[in-house]
Design a protein around this motif. Structure first.
Motif, PDB file in Angstrom:
ATOM      1  N   LEU A 129       0.810  -1.217   0.000  1.00 31.53           N
ATOM      2  CA  LEU A 129       0.000   0.000   0.000  1.00 31.53           C
ATOM      3  C   LEU A 129       0.848   1.275   0.000  1.00 31.53           C
ATOM      4  CD1 LEU A 129      -2.784   1.303   0.053  1.00 31.53           C
ATOM      5  CD2 LEU A 129      -2.752   1.105   2.565  1.00 31.53           C
ATOM      6  N   PRO A 130       1.936   1.370   0.766  1.00 32.74           N
ATOM      7  CA  PRO A 130       2.752   2.595   0.705  1.00 32.74           C
ATOM      8  C   PRO A 130       3.295   2.879  -0.695  1.00 32.74           C
ATOM      9  CG  PRO A 130       3.307   1.344   2.668  1.00 32.74           C
ATOM     10  CD  PRO A 130       2.411   0.467   1.841  1.00 32.74           C
ATOM     11  N   VAL A 131       3.598   1.831  -1.453  1.00 28.70           N
ATOM     12  CA  VAL A 131       4.082   2.020  -2.819  1.00 28.70           C
ATOM     13  C   VAL A 131       2.970   2.604  -3.688  1.00 28.70           C
ATOM     14  CG1 VAL A 131       5.090   0.900  -4.832  1.00 28.70           C
ATOM     15  CG2 VAL A 131       5.692   0.116  -2.538  1.00 28.70           C
ATOM     16  N   ILE A 132       1.766   2.080  -3.526  1.00 28.82           N
ATOM     17  CA  ILE A 132       0.632   2.595  -4.297  1.00 28.82           C
ATOM     18  C   ILE A 132       0.399   4.064  -3.997  1.00 28.82           C
ATOM     19  CG2 ILE A 132      -1.865   2.414  -4.597  1.00 28.82           C
ATOM     20  CD1 ILE A 132      -1.583  -0.608  -4.131  1.00 28.82           C
ATOM     21  N   TRP A 133       0.486   4.426  -2.729  1.00 26.62           N
ATOM     22  CA  TRP A 133       0.282   5.825  -2.368  1.00 26.62           C
ATOM     23  C   TRP A 133       1.422   6.700  -2.877  1.00 26.62           C
ATOM     24  CZ3 TRP A 133      -3.603   8.741  -1.262  1.00 26.62           C
ATOM     25  CH2 TRP A 133      -4.772   8.173  -0.736  1.00 26.62           C
ATOM     26  N   ALA A 134       2.644   6.203  -2.816  1.00 23.58           N
ATOM     27  CA  ALA A 134       3.773   6.978  -3.333  1.00 23.58           C
ATOM     28  C   ALA A 134       3.625   7.211  -4.830  1.00 23.58           C
ATOM     29  CB  ALA A 134       5.082   6.259  -3.033  1.00 23.58           C
ATOM     30  N   TYR A 135       3.240   6.176  -5.561  1.00 25.41           N
ATOM     31  CA  TYR A 135       3.053   6.319  -7.012  1.00 25.41           C
ATOM     32  C   TYR A 135       1.913   7.288  -7.304  1.00 25.41           C
ATOM     33  CZ  TYR A 135       4.499   4.384 -11.553  1.00 25.41           C
ATOM     34  OH  TYR A 135       5.053   4.205 -12.799  1.00 25.41           O
ATOM     35  N   THR A 136       0.877   7.257  -6.456  1.00 24.64           N
ATOM     36  CA  THR A 136      -0.252   8.166  -6.655  1.00 24.64           C
ATOM     37  C   THR A 136       0.159   9.618  -6.431  1.00 24.64           C
ATOM     38  OG1 THR A 136      -1.813   6.454  -5.955  1.00 24.64           O
ATOM     39  CG2 THR A 136      -2.580   8.728  -5.885  1.00 24.64           C
ATOM     40  N   LEU A 137       0.928   9.875  -5.388  1.00 27.44           N
ATOM     41  CA  LEU A 137       1.415  11.231  -5.150  1.00 27.44           C
ATOM     42  C   LEU A 137       2.315  11.694  -6.299  1.00 27.44           C
ATOM     43  CD1 LEU A 137       2.198  11.183  -1.324  1.00 27.44           C
ATOM     44  CD2 LEU A 137       0.240  12.228  -2.489  1.00 27.44           C
ATOM     45  N   TYR A 138       3.107  10.785  -6.822  1.00 27.73           N
ATOM     46  CA  TYR A 138       3.919  11.077  -8.007  1.00 27.73           C
ATOM     47  C   TYR A 138       3.019  11.482  -9.171  1.00 27.73           C
ATOM     48  CZ  TYR A 138       6.704   9.643 -12.164  1.00 27.73           C
ATOM     49  OH  TYR A 138       7.341   9.561 -13.377  1.00 27.73           O
ATOM     50  N   ALA A 139       1.930  10.737  -9.366  1.00 28.47           N
ATOM     51  CA  ALA A 139       0.991  11.055 -10.446  1.00 28.47           C
ATOM     52  C   ALA A 139       0.359  12.421 -10.237  1.00 28.47           C
ATOM     53  CB  ALA A 139      -0.087   9.978 -10.534  1.00 28.47           C
ATOM     54  N   VAL A 140       0.001  12.735  -9.001  1.00 33.56           N
ATOM     55  CA  VAL A 140      -0.590  14.047  -8.702  1.00 33.56           C
ATOM     56  C   VAL A 140       0.413  15.158  -9.013  1.00 33.56           C
ATOM     57  CG1 VAL A 140      -1.432  15.531  -6.847  1.00 33.56           C
ATOM     58  CG2 VAL A 140      -2.198  13.148  -6.986  1.00 33.56           C
ATOM     59  N   GLY A 141       1.677  14.942  -8.639  1.00 34.21           N
ATOM     60  CA  GLY A 141       2.698  15.934  -8.920  1.00 34.21           C
ATOM     61  C   GLY A 141       2.903  16.153 -10.405  1.00 34.21           C
ATOM     62  N   ILE A 142       3.006  15.058 -11.152  1.00 30.91           N
ATOM     63  CA  ILE A 142       3.201  15.159 -12.601  1.00 30.91           C
ATOM     64  C   ILE A 142       2.006  15.843 -13.261  1.00 30.91           C
ATOM     65  CG2 ILE A 142       3.298  13.791 -14.726  1.00 30.91           C
ATOM     66  CD1 ILE A 142       5.954  13.887 -13.388  1.00 30.91           C
ATOM     67  N   PHE A 143       0.809  15.409 -12.891  1.00 30.11           N
ATOM     68  CA  PHE A 143      -0.393  15.996 -13.502  1.00 30.11           C
ATOM     69  C   PHE A 143      -0.491  17.487 -13.184  1.00 30.11           C
ATOM     70  CE2 PHE A 143      -4.859  17.234 -13.434  1.00 30.11           C
ATOM     71  CZ  PHE A 143      -5.280  16.796 -14.671  1.00 30.11           C
ATOM     72  N   SER A 144      -0.230  17.851 -11.934  1.00 30.30           N
ATOM     73  CA  SER A 144      -0.351  19.250 -11.534  1.00 30.30           C
ATOM     74  C   SER A 144       0.692  20.113 -12.234  1.00 30.30           C
ATOM     75  CB  SER A 144      -0.196  19.371 -10.017  1.00 30.30           C
ATOM     76  OG  SER A 144      -1.190  18.629  -9.339  1.00 30.30           O
ATOM     77  N   TYR A 145       1.918  19.635 -12.273  1.00 28.00           N
ATOM     78  CA  TYR A 145       2.992  20.434 -12.871  1.00 28.00           C
ATOM     79  C   TYR A 145       2.749  20.682 -14.348  1.00 28.00           C
ATOM     80  CZ  TYR A 145       7.590  21.710 -14.649  1.00 28.00           C
ATOM     81  OH  TYR A 145       8.621  22.354 -15.286  1.00 28.00           O
ATOM     82  N   TYR A 146       2.471  19.606 -15.094  1.00 25.50           N
ATOM     83  CA  TYR A 146       2.315  19.775 -16.535  1.00 25.50           C
ATOM     84  C   TYR A 146       0.985  20.420 -16.911  1.00 25.50           C
ATOM     85  CZ  TYR A 146       6.606  17.185 -17.253  1.00 25.50           C
ATOM     86  OH  TYR A 146       7.922  16.810 -17.251  1.00 25.50           O
ATOM     87  N   SER A 147      -0.002  20.349 -16.036  1.00 22.19           N
ATOM     88  CA  SER A 147      -1.268  21.015 -16.315  1.00 22.19           C
ATOM     89  C   SER A 147      -1.213  22.497 -16.006  1.00 22.19           C
ATOM     90  CB  SER A 147      -2.390  20.378 -15.483  1.00 22.19           C
ATOM     91  OG  SER A 147      -2.601  19.036 -15.836  1.00 22.19           O
TER      92      SER A 147
END
Length: 520
Positions: free
Chosen positions: A325-343
C-alpha cells in the motif's frame, strides 16, 4: 478452456504482437528505420548521443553548440551504438532501436511484477497482472512513446523498478539499514537522471515513508526524518553533476528544452486537455481524436472517468491494506505531482501524453482493478464478463496499432525537410530551422532556432521576442522547415527581410524554404 485461461493466452499473444511490431524497423527499409517510431525530439537527443560518441562533446550543430536540451541517462546510453559503429548514422539507429526494444521488454516484466503486487489480494489469477502488462505493451500511444528515441520507456522502467525495490524494503517491516537507504537513494538518483520530473516520485516515496513510520510508531520523529534524509541526499549526489553542468551552461538547473517549452506558458493553460491525456493513458484502447479535444463535455467526462477510477482504486486498496500500500500511495502522489505540474506550469500541450506515460503502470492497474470490481455484479458469469472485456481491449489496441501502419495514416512529419536539404544544400553549408531534430541529425550543419537545444536562440527568444535578428548573426544561408516559415520575410520593418527571401512555399508538402538573397 476457462475464461481466465483464454485471457492469459490473449495477453501472451498481445505481448508477441507488441514485440513483432517493435521489430518492424529492424527488418524494414532505411526510411522505415528512420521514421516509423523516432520523433523530432528523439532526433534532438540522438544528435547529442552521436556527437559525444565521435568526440564532439555534449553538442549539436556539427559540434559547435554545447547543449543540455535532453535527459542525460538515455542520451549516454544511446552513445553505445554510435561508439560501436564509428558514428554511422544508419547503423546507429539500428542499435538505438534494439536498445529501446530491450528497455520495453524489461519494463514489461517490471510492470507485471508491480501489477501483481498492487492487485494482491483482490484478484485470484495472474491473468490480471498480465492484462495490465499487455495493455501497456500494445497500447498504441504507450508503444509509440516507448520507441520514440527519447527517455519515456527508460523512465518508466527505472521508476517501476525503484518502486518495487521500495516495496520490498517496506515489506520487511523494520527500519531501513544504511546500505538499503543508500541503494534506494542511488536508484532514486537514476530516476532523476532518466527524467528530472522524477523529483516528484522521489519526494513522494520519502514523504510516504515518513508518514508510514510515524503512523505505525515504528520510529521516533528524528528516526523517521533520518530515513528520508540519507536517500534524498544520495539521490541529490547522483544528480548533482548534471545540475551543475546545467547551471554552468545556462544559469539554471533546468535543461533548456524544458525552459523553451514553458517560458510562454500561461498558468493552467494545459488544463483544457490534460484530463483527456490522462484518460488516454489509463484506457489506451480509447485514444481521443484531436478534433474532439476541444469539447468541454468530453473534457469533463474524461476528468470524471480518470479521477473517479483512480479514487475508487485507492479507496479499495487502502481498505484492503497490505505491505504494498505505501508504494501505491507513493506512485499516486507522483501522479498528482506530474499531472499538476504539466497542467498548471508547463507549455507544449501536444507533449502531455508523453509526459504522462510513466504514470501508465499505476493508471492501468487502477483501471483493471475497478473493472474487476464492477463486473462482480454479473454473479457467476463475472469471470466470463471480465475476461471478455480484457480480451476486447487487447484486440482494439492491436487493431489501432495495425491501422497506424497503413500508408498516409501516420507520418513522421519532418523528412520532407530533410529530403529538400539533401537534394539542394551541400554538406558544408549552414541551414537553420525552428524544428531541428530530424534535420539536424541528417545534416550536421544545422542551427536550432526554437531554443530546445540552442542556448543562444533561447536567449534571443527571451530578450528579443523572436530569432530574426539572431539568425542574421549566424552563418545560416537557408531556413528550411514547415511551410509557416515561408511567411517570415513578410514581417515588415525588419532587417531580416533584406537578407532572406522565400524560395519554396509548398502547403501540400508542408515545406517552406528561405534563402539569402546574395546566394541566389
Amino acid at each position: 478452456m476457462t475464461p481466465t485461461r483464454a485471457l492469459t493466452l490473449s495477453c501472451f499473444a498481445a505481448l508477441i504482437f507488441g514485440l513483432c511490431y517493435r521489430m518492424i524497423p529492424v527488418f524494414g527499409s532505411e526510411r522505415t528505420l528512420a521514421s516509423l517510431f523516432l520523433t523530432e525530439d528523439g532526433y534532438l537527443l540522438l544528435t547529442v548521443s552521436r556527437n559525444m560518441a565521435i568526440g564532439n562533446g555534449i553538442t549539436v550543430s556539427d559540434g559547435t553548440i554545447w547543449t543540455n536540451g535532453f535527459q542525460p541517462l538515455i542520451t549516454f546510453l544511446f552513445t553505445i551504438p554510435y561508439l560501436l559503429t564509428g558514428g554511422d548514422k544508419v547503423a546507429g539507429l539500428f542499435g538505438v532501436t534494439l536498445i529501446q526494444i530491450a528497455i520495453s521488454i524489461a519494463a514489461a516484466f517490471a510492470i507485471r511484477r508491480f501489477a501483481a503486487r498492487a492487485l494482491d489480494p483482490q484478484v485470484d489469477s495472474p491473468a490480471w497482472s498480465w492484462l495490465v502488462t499487455a495493455l501497456w505493451f500494445i497500447g498504441p500511444l504507450l508503444l509509440l512513446h516507448s520507441m520514440n528515441g527519447l527517455e519515456t520507456g527508460l523512465v518508466t522502467l527505472v521508476v517501476v523498478g525503484t518502486a518495487l525495490f521500495y516495496g520490498n524494503l517496506v515489506a520487511l517491516g523494520r527500519r531501513f539499514s544504511v546500505a538499503e537507504q543508500l541503494l534506494l537513494g542511488l536508484l532514486a538518483g537514476l530516476c532523476f537522471l532518466a527524467r528530472n520530473d522524477a523529483v516528484f516520485f522521489i519526494a513522494a516515496m520519502l514523504v510516504v515513508r515518513f508518514v508510514q513510520v510515524r503512523l505505525t510508531r515504528q520510529q521516533s520523529f528524528t528516526g523517521a526524518v533520518s530515513e528520508a534524509i540519507l536517500p534524498g541526499l544520495t539521490a541529490l549526489a547522483v544528480g548533482a553533476p548534471w545540475m551543475i553542468y546545467n547551471y554552468r551552461l545556462t544559469g539554471s538547473i533546468i535543461p533548456i528544452s524544458g525552459q523553451s517549452q514553458s517560458f510562454a506558458a500561461d498558468f493552467g493553460g494545459n488544463l483544457s486537455v490534460s484530463p483527456i491525456k490522462l484518460m488516454e493513458t489509463m484506457f489506451p484502447m480509447f485514444p481521443v481524436p484531436t478534433s474532439l479535444e476541444g469539447s468541454v463535455p468530453l473534457l469533463l467526462l474524461c476528468a470524471l472517468l480518470a479521477g473517479g477510477t483512480l479514487a475508487w482504486f485507492l479507496l479499495r486498496a487502502t481498505r484492503r491494506g497490505g505491505p504494498f500500500l505505501p508504494v501505491i500511495w507513493a506512485y499516486t502522489l507522483y501522479a498528482v505531482g506530474i499531472f499538476s505540474y504539466y497542467s498548471l506550469e508547463f507549455g507544449a500541450p501536444w507533449f502531455l501524453s508523453r509526459y504522462f506515460a510513466p504514470l501508465a503502470p499505476l493508471l492501468l492497474v487502477a483501471a483493471v482493478s475497478v473493472m474487476y470490481d464492477v463486473f462482480a455484479v454479473f454473479g457467476r458469469h463475472r469471470d466470463l464478463a471480465r475476461c471478455a472485456v480484457g480480451i476486447a481491449a487487447l484486440l482494439l489496441c492491436a487493431v489501432l496499432l495495425s491501422r497506424l501502419l497503413l500508408p498516409g495514416v501516420r507520418e513522421q512529419g519532418h523528412f520532407q525537410v530533410v529530403d529538400w536539404v539533401e537534394e539542394n544544400v551541400p554538406d558544408e553549408v549552414w541551414v537553420g530551422a525552428i524544428q531541428t531534430g530530424t534535420l539536424g541529425y541528417w545534416h550536421d550543419r544545422t542551427i536550432n532556432l526554437d531554443g530546445k537545444v540552442n542556448p543562444a536562440a533561447l536567449e534571443a527568444l527571451l530578450t528579443e521576442g523572436d530569432v530574426l535578428d539572431y539568425t542574421l548573426r549566424t552563418e545560416i544561408e537557408y531556413l528550411v522547415d514547415w511551410v509557416g516559415i515561408a511567411k517570415w520575410p513578410d514581417i515588415e520593418g525588419r532587417a531580416f527581410n533584406k537578407v532572406f527571401e522565400t524560395l519554396v512555399e509548398d502547403p501540400e508538402r508542408n515545406l517552406g524554404v528561405l534563402g539569402k538573397r546574395a546566394a541566389n
